[in-house]
Design a protein around this motif. Structure first.
Motif, mmCIF file in Angstrom:
data_model
loop_
_atom_site.group_PDB
_atom_site.id
_atom_site.type_symbol
_atom_site.label_atom_id
_atom_site.label_comp_id
_atom_site.label_asym_id
_atom_site.label_seq_id
_atom_site.Cartn_x
_atom_site.Cartn_y
_atom_site.Cartn_z
ATOM 1 N N ALA A 24 17.931 -14.078 13.160
ATOM 2 C CA ALA A 24 18.810 -13.486 14.214
ATOM 3 C C ALA A 24 19.236 -12.244 14.000
ATOM 4 N N GLY A 25 18.536 -11.448 12.972
ATOM 5 C CA GLY A 25 18.968 -9.934 12.780
ATOM 6 C C GLY A 25 20.217 -9.755 11.891
ATOM 7 N N LYS A 26 20.739 -10.707 11.462
ATOM 8 C CA LYS A 26 21.779 -10.491 10.579
ATOM 9 C C LYS A 26 21.293 -10.237 9.332
ATOM 10 N N PRO A 27 21.924 -9.103 8.513
ATOM 11 C CA PRO A 27 21.597 -8.460 7.234
ATOM 12 C C PRO A 27 21.618 -9.751 6.270
ATOM 13 N N ILE A 28 20.936 -9.680 5.112
ATOM 14 C CA ILE A 28 20.932 -10.427 4.122
ATOM 15 C C ILE A 28 21.307 -9.789 2.786
ATOM 16 N N ALA A 29 22.445 -9.987 2.239
ATOM 17 C CA ALA A 29 22.875 -9.235 1.135
ATOM 18 C C ALA A 29 22.309 -9.940 -0.053
ATOM 19 N N ASN A 30 22.219 -9.075 -1.163
ATOM 20 C CA ASN A 30 21.615 -9.584 -2.309
ATOM 21 C C ASN A 30 20.235 -10.221 -2.417
ATOM 22 N N ALA A 31 19.504 -9.945 -1.360
ATOM 23 C CA ALA A 31 17.950 -10.353 -1.309
ATOM 24 C C ALA A 31 17.134 -9.526 -2.348
ATOM 25 N N THR A 32 16.398 -10.143 -3.109
ATOM 26 C CA THR A 32 15.607 -9.376 -4.153
ATOM 27 C C THR A 32 14.170 -9.203 -3.562
ATOM 28 N N LEU A 33 13.961 -7.944 -3.806
ATOM 29 C CA LEU A 33 12.462 -7.353 -3.442
ATOM 30 C C LEU A 33 11.685 -6.991 -4.785
ATOM 31 N N ASP A 34 10.522 -7.909 -4.911
ATOM 32 C CA ASP A 34 9.751 -7.640 -6.093
ATOM 33 C C ASP A 34 8.652 -6.840 -5.658
ATOM 34 N N VAL A 35 8.541 -5.718 -6.150
ATOM 35 C CA VAL A 35 7.718 -4.600 -5.411
ATOM 36 C C VAL A 35 6.533 -4.107 -6.500
ATOM 37 N N TRP A 36 5.336 -3.867 -6.175
ATOM 38 C CA TRP A 36 4.255 -3.201 -6.934
ATOM 39 C C TRP A 36 3.209 -2.627 -6.249
ATOM 40 N N GLN A 37 2.653 -1.581 -6.790
ATOM 41 C CA GLN A 37 1.308 -0.902 -6.224
ATOM 42 C C GLN A 37 0.458 -0.460 -7.179
ATOM 43 N N ALA A 38 -0.645 -0.306 -6.757
ATOM 44 C CA ALA A 38 -1.495 0.476 -7.773
ATOM 45 C C ALA A 38 -1.180 2.249 -8.074
ATOM 46 N N ASN A 39 -1.435 2.580 -9.208
ATOM 47 C CA ASN A 39 -0.953 3.964 -9.436
ATOM 48 C C ASN A 39 -1.911 4.971 -8.437
ATOM 49 N N SER A 40 -1.931 6.382 -8.627
ATOM 50 C CA SER A 40 -2.796 7.150 -7.798
ATOM 51 C C SER A 40 -4.119 7.170 -7.988
ATOM 52 N N SER A 41 -4.567 6.646 -9.264
ATOM 53 C CA SER A 41 -6.009 6.516 -9.635
ATOM 54 C C SER A 41 -6.597 5.193 -8.933
ATOM 55 N N PRO A 75 1.103 5.183 -1.441
ATOM 56 C CA PRO A 75 0.002 4.365 -2.226
ATOM 57 C C PRO A 75 -1.358 4.730 -1.732
ATOM 58 N N VAL A 76 -2.230 4.422 -2.396
ATOM 59 C CA VAL A 76 -3.874 4.771 -2.384
ATOM 60 C C VAL A 76 -4.674 3.691 -2.023
ATOM 61 N N ALA A 77 -5.686 3.887 -1.465
ATOM 62 C CA ALA A 77 -6.767 2.934 -1.190
ATOM 63 C C ALA A 77 -7.746 2.766 -2.826
ATOM 64 N N TYR A 78 -8.187 1.493 -2.829
ATOM 65 C CA TYR A 78 -8.923 1.459 -4.088
ATOM 66 C C TYR A 78 -9.900 0.453 -3.954
ATOM 67 N N GLN A 79 -10.885 0.372 -4.615
ATOM 68 C CA GLN A 79 -12.000 -0.414 -4.746
ATOM 69 C C GLN A 79 -11.917 -1.786 -5.511
ATOM 70 N N ILE A 80 -12.036 -3.014 -4.912
ATOM 71 C CA ILE A 80 -11.747 -4.239 -5.759
ATOM 72 C C ILE A 80 -12.872 -4.323 -6.622
ATOM 73 N N PRO A 81 -12.980 -5.045 -7.761
ATOM 74 C CA PRO A 81 -14.192 -5.289 -8.651
ATOM 75 C C PRO A 81 -15.277 -5.939 -7.961
ATOM 76 N N THR A 82 -16.535 -5.489 -8.129
ATOM 77 C CA THR A 82 -17.471 -6.142 -7.480
ATOM 78 C C THR A 82 -18.542 -6.707 -8.432
#
Length: 175
Positions: A24-41, A75-82
């Protein structure tokens, strides 16, 4: 002037911000965001020499207004293992092994269904050919450049050139 490549913005300080709201567009207080990404390499922390050290990941909580702010890098693009069956499948289907630049999110709040997703950089050349078919139009975000002293720099306390990416997460209430 002729054609020039865009400047390399790998590793540029970036602020990802937005809100977590219900359907409904109502803000949710105390939601958690678990965030991760690859480094610049293009490597995740478990691929680094000491995988026990946490790098480029964190857990954030929304305020009473549902807002969150994550300070990271572009964030950067990266290759998945092949090696193994994935590499054979990519070769057989004549597909490349690149993932477009993205940041992962697991967003959760009591009384709501959680969501596991990622946001993608709108300028990435691999958006239409993601090796794992994970891109949806609704997850593509523009990274906006800012300079010290502008309104965004003042809002986020940034003192060097940086980027912002705004994205709102919508969680469905549990019935």
């Amino acid at each position: 002037g002729g054609n020039t490549a865009p400047p390399d913005t790998k590793g540029t300080p970036t602020v990802v911000f937005g809100r977590v709201v219900d359907t409904a567009g109502k803000p949710i207080a105390n939601a958690t965001l678990d965030v991760w990404q690859a480094n610049s390499s293009g490597l995740y922390d478990q691929q680094l020499p000491d995988p026990s050290k946490i790098h480029m990941r964190g857990i954030f909580t929304t305020g009473s207004d549902g807002q969150f702010v994550v300070r990271t890098t572009r964030p950067v693009a990266y290759q998945i293992p092949t090696d193994g069956p994935v590499g054979r499948m990519l070769q057989a289907t004549k597909r490349h092994s690149w993932r477009p630049a993205h940041t992962h999110f697991v967003v959760a709040a009591p009384g709501h269904e959680g969501v596991t997703t990622h946001i993608f950089d709108s300028t990435d050349p691999y958006l239409k050919s993601d090796a794992v078919f994970g891109v949806k139009e609704s997850l593509i975000v523009e990274f906006q450049p800012h300079q010290p002293g502008d309104a965004a720099a003042q809002r986020f306390g940034m003192t060097t050139p940086f980027l912002t990416a705004e994205f709102d997460f919508v969680l469905k209430p549990v019935n």
